[in-house]
Design an enzyme around this catalytic site. Structure first.
Site, PDB file in Angstrom:
ATOM      1  CB  SER A   1     -16.272 -23.576 -28.010  1.00 28.03           C
ATOM      2  OG  SER A   1     -15.395 -24.625 -27.936  1.00 28.03           O
ATOM      3  CB  THR A   2     -14.969 -23.541 -33.684  1.00 29.09           C
ATOM      4  OG1 THR A   2     -15.949 -24.414 -34.164  1.00 29.09           O
ATOM      5  CG2 THR A   2     -14.071 -24.750 -33.045  1.00 29.09           C
TER       6      THR A   2
ATOM      7  N   GLY B   1     -20.103 -18.849 -33.037  1.00 22.12           N
ATOM      8  CA  GLY B   1     -21.323 -18.648 -32.335  1.00 22.12           C
ATOM      9  C   GLY B   1     -21.512 -18.400 -30.838  1.00 22.12           C
TER      10      GLY B   1
ATOM     11  N   GLY C   1     -21.042 -20.796 -28.844  1.00 20.46           N
ATOM     12  CA  GLY C   1     -19.895 -21.502 -27.972  1.00 20.46           C
ATOM     13  C   GLY C   1     -18.848 -20.708 -27.933  1.00 20.46           C
TER      14      GLY C   1
ATOM     15  CE1 TYR D   1     -31.842 -27.409 -31.734  1.00 17.97           C
ATOM     16  CE2 TYR D   1     -33.818 -26.202 -31.349  1.00 17.97           C
ATOM     17  CZ  TYR D   1     -32.492 -26.371 -31.203  1.00 17.97           C
ATOM     18  OH  TYR D   1     -31.812 -25.311 -30.487  1.00 17.97           O
TER      19      TYR D   1
END
Length: 264
Positions: free
Chosen positions: A15-16, A18, A20, A154
């Site tokens: 969450s640093t 984008g 998040g 992915y």
């Protein structure tokens, strides 16, 4: 609708930046105490500074931990042992031909995108069930349903997240603990902006223009006909974490701009 999460602790992985970071900000604005997570102290500190500026008065903390293995999960749960809300956003992606993906890379995607959420849900859901209130959200993708041929490894992990979220929702049957998956489509996050910057520089167009062209060319079924913003995805996640979403569980909530061509 006034979402009030005062008294709740929310943990948002990766969450640093984008999506998040947008989710962390949305939960902080709703009154939750938010724990952010990133792989380095520097990225966590920068995110905390941005959150404190964006949501003055919010209570935010951070834990640096790489969630691609069990040691990182153990470090995170030791530093933040309690959460009422868990948003499993940690994940990696990248274009690669199927025949070039070796076993090690398949395992790396599985550990990072799937097992990171499994380990944290296994830890935090016990307390949620004991307290009879909690929210768990897995950030999946429209690629879970619309498997991209150039990112099969992915897409597989995103489909796995849907199965896990549905199973955990059934595990919590009859309680006030809900488990859902949110499926973003193409989203103009920091990472995507960086990826598209080279094309923008080469063609003399803006990143936003290149992003729109990408959606219209490579995700032609999109009804929105543009990428989403991180805030648009975060709005759905914050709702899924709210008391108002008490009857929404076991769901795959799409924020894909209508890319997946199905009525359900």
């Amino acid at each position: 609708m006034q979402i009030d999460l005062k008294g709740k602790t929310a943990l948002v992985t990766a969450s640093t930046a984008g999506i998040g970071l947008a989710i962390a900000e949305g939960l902080a604005r709703a009154g939750a105490r938010v724990v952010v997570n990133g792989r380095s102290d520097a990225s966590v500190d920068a995110a905390l500074a941005r959150l404190r500026a964006a949501a003055p008065g919010a209570t935010v903390d951070g834990v640096a931990a790489d969630l691609s293995g069990p040691d990182g999960a153990a470090r995170l749960t030791a530093a933040a042992p309690h959460a009422d809300i868990l948003v499993n956003n940690a994940g990696i992606y990248g274009l690669k031909p199927f025949f070039d993906i070796d076993d090690a890379e398949w395992e790396h995607y599985f550990q990072t995108n799937v097992m990171s959420g499994v380990r944290l849900a296994r830890h935090y859901m016990k307390g949620m069930l004991e307290r009879d209130w909690g929210r768990v959200v897995f950030i999946s993708s429209e690629s879970a349903l619309n498997i991209p041929v150039d990112m099969i490894h992915y897409g597989f992990t995103k489909t796995a997240q849907l199965s896990i979220a549905r199973g955990l929702a059934k595990l919590a049957a009859g309680s006030q603990v809900t488990v859902n998956a949110v499926l973003p489509g193409p989203t103009l996050s920091d990472g995507v902006r960086t990826m598209l910057q080279a094309v923008a520089d080469k063609t003399g167009r803006s990143v936003d223009e290149v992003a729109v062209e990408f959606v219209r060319t490579h995700r032609a079924s999109s009804i929105l006909q543009r990428p989403a913003t991180p805030d648009e995805v975060a709005n759905m996640v914050v709702y899924a974490c709210s008391p108002q979403a008490s009857a929404t569980t076991g769901a795959a909530l799409r924020v894909d701009g209508g890319i997946v061509d199905t009525l359900a």
